[in-house]
Design a protein around this motif. Structure first.
Motif, PDB file in Angstrom:
ATOM      1  N   ASP B 114      28.561  -7.715 -22.097  1.00  0.00           N
ATOM      2  CA  ASP B 114      28.491  -9.034 -22.713  1.00  0.00           C
ATOM      3  C   ASP B 114      28.656 -10.121 -21.670  1.00  0.00           C
ATOM      4  O   ASP B 114      28.133 -11.217 -21.825  1.00  0.00           O
ATOM      5  N   VAL B 115      29.443  -9.835 -20.652  1.00  0.00           N
ATOM      6  CA  VAL B 115      29.598 -10.777 -19.550  1.00  0.00           C
ATOM      7  C   VAL B 115      29.581  -9.980 -18.248  1.00  0.00           C
ATOM      8  O   VAL B 115      30.146  -8.891 -18.189  1.00  0.00           O
ATOM      9  N   THR B 116      28.900 -10.500 -17.233  1.00  0.00           N
ATOM     10  CA  THR B 116      29.005  -9.906 -15.912  1.00  0.00           C
ATOM     11  C   THR B 116      29.655 -10.923 -14.985  1.00  0.00           C
ATOM     12  O   THR B 116      29.131 -12.018 -14.806  1.00  0.00           O
ATOM     13  N   ILE B 117      30.832 -10.570 -14.466  1.00  0.00           N
ATOM     14  CA  ILE B 117      31.478 -11.440 -13.488  1.00  0.00           C
ATOM     15  C   ILE B 117      30.945 -11.046 -12.122  1.00  0.00           C
ATOM     16  O   ILE B 117      30.909  -9.861 -11.793  1.00  0.00           O
ATOM     17  N   VAL B 118      30.489 -12.012 -11.338  1.00  0.00           N
ATOM     18  CA  VAL B 118      30.134 -11.723  -9.960  1.00  0.00           C
ATOM     19  C   VAL B 118      31.206 -12.358  -9.087  1.00  0.00           C
ATOM     20  O   VAL B 118      31.366 -13.578  -9.081  1.00  0.00           O
ATOM     21  N   VAL B 119      31.977 -11.515  -8.406  1.00  0.00           N
ATOM     22  CA  VAL B 119      33.017 -12.042  -7.522  1.00  0.00           C
ATOM     23  C   VAL B 119      32.365 -12.360  -6.179  1.00  0.00           C
ATOM     24  O   VAL B 119      31.666 -11.529  -5.603  1.00  0.00           O
ATOM     25  N   VAL B 120      32.583 -13.588  -5.713  1.00  0.00           N
ATOM     26  CA  VAL B 120      31.901 -14.085  -4.527  1.00  0.00           C
ATOM     27  C   VAL B 120      32.942 -14.501  -3.492  1.00  0.00           C
ATOM     28  O   VAL B 120      33.947 -15.123  -3.835  1.00  0.00           O
ATOM     29  N   ASP B 121      32.717 -14.127  -2.248  1.00  0.00           N
ATOM     30  CA  ASP B 121      33.599 -14.548  -1.162  1.00  0.00           C
ATOM     31  C   ASP B 121      33.193 -15.962  -0.738  1.00  0.00           C
ATOM     32  O   ASP B 121      32.106 -16.162  -0.203  1.00  0.00           O
ATOM     33  N   ALA B 122      34.084 -16.911  -0.989  1.00  0.00           N
ATOM     34  CA  ALA B 122      33.740 -18.318  -0.748  1.00  0.00           C
ATOM     35  C   ALA B 122      33.467 -18.600   0.727  1.00  0.00           C
ATOM     36  O   ALA B 122      32.752 -19.536   1.065  1.00  0.00           O
ATOM     37  N   THR B 123      34.029 -17.764   1.613  1.00  0.00           N
ATOM     38  CA  THR B 123      33.805 -18.012   3.043  1.00  0.00           C
ATOM     39  C   THR B 123      32.448 -17.482   3.497  1.00  0.00           C
ATOM     40  O   THR B 123      32.030 -17.717   4.619  1.00  0.00           O
ATOM     41  N   ARG B 124      31.810 -16.670   2.641  1.00  0.00           N
ATOM     42  CA  ARG B 124      30.503 -16.124   3.003  1.00  0.00           C
ATOM     43  C   ARG B 124      29.535 -16.350   1.855  1.00  0.00           C
ATOM     44  O   ARG B 124      28.910 -15.422   1.347  1.00  0.00           O
ATOM     45  N   LEU B 125      29.457 -17.612   1.454  1.00  0.00           N
ATOM     46  CA  LEU B 125      28.732 -17.956   0.230  1.00  0.00           C
ATOM     47  C   LEU B 125      27.261 -17.568   0.303  1.00  0.00           C
ATOM     48  O   LEU B 125      26.727 -16.952  -0.612  1.00  0.00           O
ATOM     49  N   GLU B 126      26.614 -17.889   1.419  1.00  0.00           N
ATOM     50  CA  GLU B 126      25.175 -17.689   1.497  1.00  0.00           C
ATOM     51  C   GLU B 126      24.795 -16.232   1.260  1.00  0.00           C
ATOM     52  O   GLU B 126      23.946 -15.919   0.431  1.00  0.00           O
ATOM     53  N   ARG B 127      25.481 -15.332   1.975  1.00  0.00           N
ATOM     54  CA  ARG B 127      25.122 -13.922   1.837  1.00  0.00           C
ATOM     55  C   ARG B 127      25.461 -13.397   0.456  1.00  0.00           C
ATOM     56  O   ARG B 127      24.747 -12.589  -0.112  1.00  0.00           O
ATOM     57  N   ASN B 128      26.593 -13.863  -0.085  1.00  0.00           N
ATOM     58  CA  ASN B 128      27.015 -13.402  -1.415  1.00  0.00           C
ATOM     59  C   ASN B 128      26.069 -13.864  -2.519  1.00  0.00           C
ATOM     60  O   ASN B 128      25.933 -13.202  -3.537  1.00  0.00           O
ATOM     61  N   LEU B 129      25.430 -15.019  -2.301  1.00  0.00           N
ATOM     62  CA  LEU B 129      24.545 -15.537  -3.343  1.00  0.00           C
ATOM     63  C   LEU B 129      23.322 -14.640  -3.553  1.00  0.00           C
ATOM     64  O   LEU B 129      22.730 -14.639  -4.626  1.00  0.00           O
ATOM     65  N   ASN B 130      22.956 -13.853  -2.538  1.00  0.00           N
ATOM     66  CA  ASN B 130      21.831 -12.926  -2.720  1.00  0.00           C
ATOM     67  C   ASN B 130      22.057 -12.026  -3.929  1.00  0.00           C
ATOM     68  O   ASN B 130      21.165 -11.811  -4.731  1.00  0.00           O
ATOM     69  N   LEU B 131      23.291 -11.512  -4.029  1.00  0.00           N
ATOM     70  CA  LEU B 131      23.599 -10.634  -5.159  1.00  0.00           C
ATOM     71  C   LEU B 131      23.638 -11.437  -6.458  1.00  0.00           C
ATOM     72  O   LEU B 131      23.131 -10.988  -7.488  1.00  0.00           O
ATOM     73  N   VAL B 132      24.241 -12.638  -6.404  1.00  0.00           N
ATOM     74  CA  VAL B 132      24.337 -13.468  -7.609  1.00  0.00           C
ATOM     75  C   VAL B 132      22.935 -13.708  -8.176  1.00  0.00           C
ATOM     76  O   VAL B 132      22.701 -13.545  -9.371  1.00  0.00           O
ATOM     77  N   LEU B 133      22.008 -14.061  -7.289  1.00  0.00           N
ATOM     78  CA  LEU B 133      20.641 -14.333  -7.753  1.00  0.00           C
ATOM     79  C   LEU B 133      20.017 -13.089  -8.381  1.00  0.00           C
ATOM     80  O   LEU B 133      19.289 -13.190  -9.376  1.00  0.00           O
ATOM     81  N   GLN B 134      20.314 -11.936  -7.811  1.00  0.00           N
ATOM     82  CA  GLN B 134      19.745 -10.710  -8.383  1.00  0.00           C
ATOM     83  C   GLN B 134      20.345 -10.392  -9.740  1.00  0.00           C
ATOM     84  O   GLN B 134      19.657  -9.923 -10.641  1.00  0.00           O
ATOM     85  N   VAL B 135      21.657 -10.648  -9.899  1.00  0.00           N
ATOM     86  CA  VAL B 135      22.282 -10.415 -11.204  1.00  0.00           C
ATOM     87  C   VAL B 135      21.712 -11.397 -12.223  1.00  0.00           C
ATOM     88  O   VAL B 135      21.429 -11.033 -13.370  1.00  0.00           O
ATOM     89  N   LEU B 136      21.519 -12.649 -11.795  1.00  0.00           N
ATOM     90  CA  LEU B 136      20.988 -13.666 -12.711  1.00  0.00           C
ATOM     91  C   LEU B 136      19.576 -13.338 -13.187  1.00  0.00           C
ATOM     92  O   LEU B 136      19.141 -13.827 -14.219  1.00  0.00           O
ATOM     93  N   GLU B 137      18.855 -12.515 -12.407  1.00  0.00           N
ATOM     94  CA  GLU B 137      17.519 -12.097 -12.854  1.00  0.00           C
ATOM     95  C   GLU B 137      17.624 -11.125 -14.027  1.00  0.00           C
ATOM     96  O   GLU B 137      16.738 -11.052 -14.864  1.00  0.00           O
ATOM     97  N   ILE B 138      18.716 -10.349 -14.039  1.00  0.00           N
ATOM     98  CA  ILE B 138      18.852  -9.328 -15.080  1.00  0.00           C
ATOM     99  C   ILE B 138      19.462  -9.897 -16.350  1.00  0.00           C
ATOM    100  O   ILE B 138      19.070  -9.555 -17.447  1.00  0.00           O
ATOM    101  N   THR B 139      20.451 -10.763 -16.194  1.00  0.00           N
ATOM    102  CA  THR B 139      21.173 -11.227 -17.381  1.00  0.00           C
ATOM    103  C   THR B 139      21.537 -12.706 -17.244  1.00  0.00           C
ATOM    104  O   THR B 139      21.745 -13.196 -16.137  1.00  0.00           O
TER     105      THR B 139
END
Lengths: 479, 277
Positions: B114-139
């Motif tokens: 029902d919810v997917t939390i994506v935990v992101v390392d704020a000090t490495r935002l750019e690289r972490n956003l790659n995964l966020v964008l991929q999760v956002l494609e699914i849900t």
């Protein structure tokens, strides 16, 4: 699901395939590139770095030291030595206190109780001398060192040192044709091989993963640390003056652990040149920032998570093993107990390896859990030597009052320095415990590779101890 | 501890601090849950720490990537709803190249949390956003936990959280999970997404190459026509174009279509199946 939707699914997949041709071969790269570009743009918009100034970077400086070509390895070995030295010297006092409680106070109390309610001797023996003592032994021997070792190790882990170890070892693993991340699964194996085998899931290539699984057993697990520590203290520590004894024993134990690492490289290299040939895959290992460890939380979680769980497992396996030991020591066939039959049968082979029948029987009994090797060895030695005045009778596990007593008992059983050295070697090189074997089967899904992983170390153990024994005796003969 | 904060009961009920007092950490008790929450993120971003903060469990955490390779599960109760929380292995992408990536991907896709939390390392935002964008494609049911804000502050990195949330089209909560900072706000965001009070309009990656764009549009239309209920037709189309056998297989078997309809009980059974793989 209707037939119609399945037909349209097939149709969609075919369309996808033909469309892929139109887009071109580098579809995947284009896809990734788009994701990266967008991620970079969004991050750029959100981040501001007001007045960036160069500052002293603690992490970089520390990394330069602990991963340096010159200092990386010595620092690693030194840290390992300190951890073991603290474990060995710190565990003695609480161990003997626990033993006094379980064996000198509770055991006689239980025996009395059993006598008072008129329990038959065999039931009393099986329950109290077999099962209860096995459990008591495992707790008093294993709990203190684990309660020291695990928190120390976890503190290093929390601080961020483990990825640096992987970084140091990565080059060597690559040269051995294995995956650099194997360094991490190996480090997990130092805690528990079953956990180490599961940890190999971080390796993507099946070939390299198999290598990591098969060689994980060469990482001494905590079920084997007590054996190493005890034997090193008894036979090797005493060779040095008293105030160096702890240090010398710790060095011997670290030596065996390093031998395990060396064998990991040799076996990995052998496998990747023979049955598991293939390319070495590249990967990027992230060195996370150092973080001040949260000391109390770490101690709490490592005691709850690791120490008690591992201890519980040991106890669960020790109780039935205690029953088995008591039974084989007390059931006799033609006036000799089953245990003695087994020992006499295996003795010639054991002596050829510089070990003895008792040790081999102990390793068969201890397949479910390495933790019970030492108690089984002591108990069977009493049975064979017929030593009087120690222990409580046939098939009774016990702890001796002092290490000198243990030493003299083992010497009566024909133990020499060679036996001790070879036992330490064999403890490193023998089949994994049944839990690990089962885990290997689950992870590989192959009975054949499971068999290889289980038998290869035993064969190596036989070979190594055989040659050590022959050379040792040759040199002894010359002197 | 945020859970023990004493707040007058008259305080505004929408304030996260108010409801944090109602967080009940259920540990391993996951019976009769109302919502399933997945916890994903790059390796070593503090997923397990967030997991422990929410469930009260003491899953072992370690400062090295690849610590969690299997799934861990726990439960918590918040604002009268029971949540089942699933800690997924840390991955850099969801392309299922290795076993841990596959575990994470399959759960988000087939487990349909029902919810997917994506935990992101704020000090490495750019690289972490790659995964966020991929999760956002699914849900579109995503909450981004911007973790390790203390380290980011120490490094002088400032992040415009509101802008990031707007760009991603999903709630973003800054946290310091180690210290429990931001956990009440995170709970509030999870609860709002689960209840449908917040509806994400996820950002979708722009594919610059015209022929790629054309192929995606064409195939997405076909997928949508065949499976009108699929929430992530575009992502399925992309995976098929990339030759993803697992997704093709799921499409053939109708696994993608069926799941979107199932009742909670059916989905619970389905979760079990995914879990046993």
């Amino acid at each position: 699901m209707t037939i119609q939707s399945s037909a349209s699914a097939e149709n969609i997949i075919q369309t996808a395939q033909s469309l892929r041709w139109e887009v071109g071969a580098n579809f995947h790269e284009k896809l990734m590139e788009s994701i990266y570009t967008d991620a970079a743009r969004i991050a750029e918009r959100a981040i501001t770095r007001p007045g960036e100034k160069p500052r002293f970077d603690f992490d970089r400086t520390l990394d330069r030291i602990v991963t340096s070509r010159v200092w990386g390895f010595p620092i690693m070995v030194l840290l390992l030595m300190v951890v073991f030295w603290l474990t060995i010297s710190g565990a003695n006092v609480p161990s003997s206190m626990l033993a006094a409680l379980f064996l000198d106070t509770i055991h006689p109390f239980l025996k009395n109780l059993a006598a008072n309610i008129g329990m038959p001797w065999w039931l009393d023996g099986l329950l109290i001398d077999g099962m209860y003592l096995a459990m008591a032994w495992v707790i008093s021997v294993m709990l203190p060192p684990m309660a020291i070792f695990f928190p120390l190790f976890t503190l290093l882990e929390d601080f961020g040192y483990l990825p640096r170890v992987a970084f140091n070892l990565d080059n060597m693993f690559r040269k051995a044709g294995a995956h650099g991340k194997q360094a991490l699964s190996m480090t997990m194996g130092f805690g528990c091989n079953a956990a180490g085998v599961v940890a190999t899931r971080i390796i993507d290539s099946p070939r390299e993963r198999l290598i990591a699984i098969i060689t994980n057993n060469f990482a001494l697990c905590n079920g084997r640390w007590p054996t190493q520590i005890l034997i090193a203290t008894l036979f090797i520590g005493v060779l040095a003056p008293a105030h160096f004894a702890g240090l010398v024993s710790a060095t011997a134990v670290v030596g065996i652990a390093l031998l395990g690492i060396l064998l990991t490289f040799l076996t990995s290299s052998f496998l990747s040149k023979t049955w598991l040939k293939g390319e070495v895959s590249t990967f990027s290992l992230e060195l996370p920032p150092y973080r001040p460890p949260r000391i109390w939380q770490t101690i709490y979680t490592s005691v709850i998570d690791r120490t008690l769980i591992v201890l519980w497992r040991a106890v669960v396996f020790a109780i039935p093993a205690g029953a088995v030991i008591w039974l084989i020591a007390n059931i006799t066939i033609t006036d000799t107990s089953i245990a003695e039959h087994l020992i006499n049968f295996l003795n010639p082979f054991g002596l050829l390896l510089g070990l003895n029948g008792v040790i081999l029987v102990a390793y068969i009994v201890a397949i479910p859990a390495n933790e019970i090797v030492i108690p089984t060895v002591l108990m069977l030695t009493v049975l064979v030597t017929g030593a009087t005045g120690v222990g409580e009778g046939a098939g009774v596990m016990f702890e001796l009052e002092s290490s000198t007593e243990t030493l003299s008992l083992l010497q009566t059983g024909g133990w020499t320095l060679l036996t001790a050295v070879n036992l330490m070697l064999f403890s490193l090189l023998h089949n994994p415990c049944s839990t690990t074997i089962y885990t290997i089967y689950k992870e590989t899904g192959s009975a054949r590779w499971t068999l290889v992983a289980a038998l290869a170390p035993v064969l190596m153990g036989f070979t190594v101890t055989f040659f050590v024994a022959q050379i040792w005796r040759l040199i002894e003969g010359l002197l | 501890m945020t859970t023990n904060v004493n707040v007058p009961s008259e305080a505004c009920s929408t304030c996260p601090i108010h409801n944090a007092a109602a967080l009940k950490k259920l540990g391993v008790d996951m019976a009769n849950f109302d919502f399933v929450v997945a916890l994903s993120g790059n390796p070593n971003t503090g997923k397990s720490t967030v997991f422990n903060a929410l469930t009260g469990l003491r899953q072992h955490t370690g400062n090295w990537p690849g610590k969690t390779v299997t799934r861990a599960e726990g439960g918590f109760e918040y604002a009268d709803h029971k949540f089942k929380l699933v800690d997924l292995p840390g991955t850099y992408s969801l392309l299922a190249a290795s076993l841990d990536e596959e575990v994470a991907r399959d759960f988000i896709l087939f487990g349909q949390p029902d919810v997917t939390i994506v935990v992101v390392d704020a000090t490495r935002l750019e690289r972490n956003l790659n995964l966020v964008l991929q999760v956002l494609e699914i849900t579109n049911r995503v909450v981004v936990a911007l973790n390790m804000m203390d380290e980011a502050r120490r490094h002088g990195i400032r992040i415009d959280v509101r802008r990031l949330a707007r760009d991603l089209g999903a709630p973003v909560v800054p946290t310091v999970a180690r210290q429990g900072e931001g956990v009440p706000e995170l709970l509030q965001a999870i609860s709002e997404v689960a209840n449908g009070d917040t509806i994400g309009r996820p950002y979708h990656v722009k594919y610059d190459s015209p022929e790629l764009q054309k192929a995606v549009t064409h195939l997405t239309a076909k997928v949508e026509a065949a499976f009108p209920d699929l929430p992530n037709a575009r992502w399925v189309a992309l995976r098929l174009l990339d030759g993803d056998e697992r997704v093709a297989e799921a499409l053939r078997k109708g696994e993608l279509g069926d799941l979107t309809h199932g009742s909670l009980e059916q989905r619970a059974a389905q979760l079990q199946v995914v879990g046993n793989q």
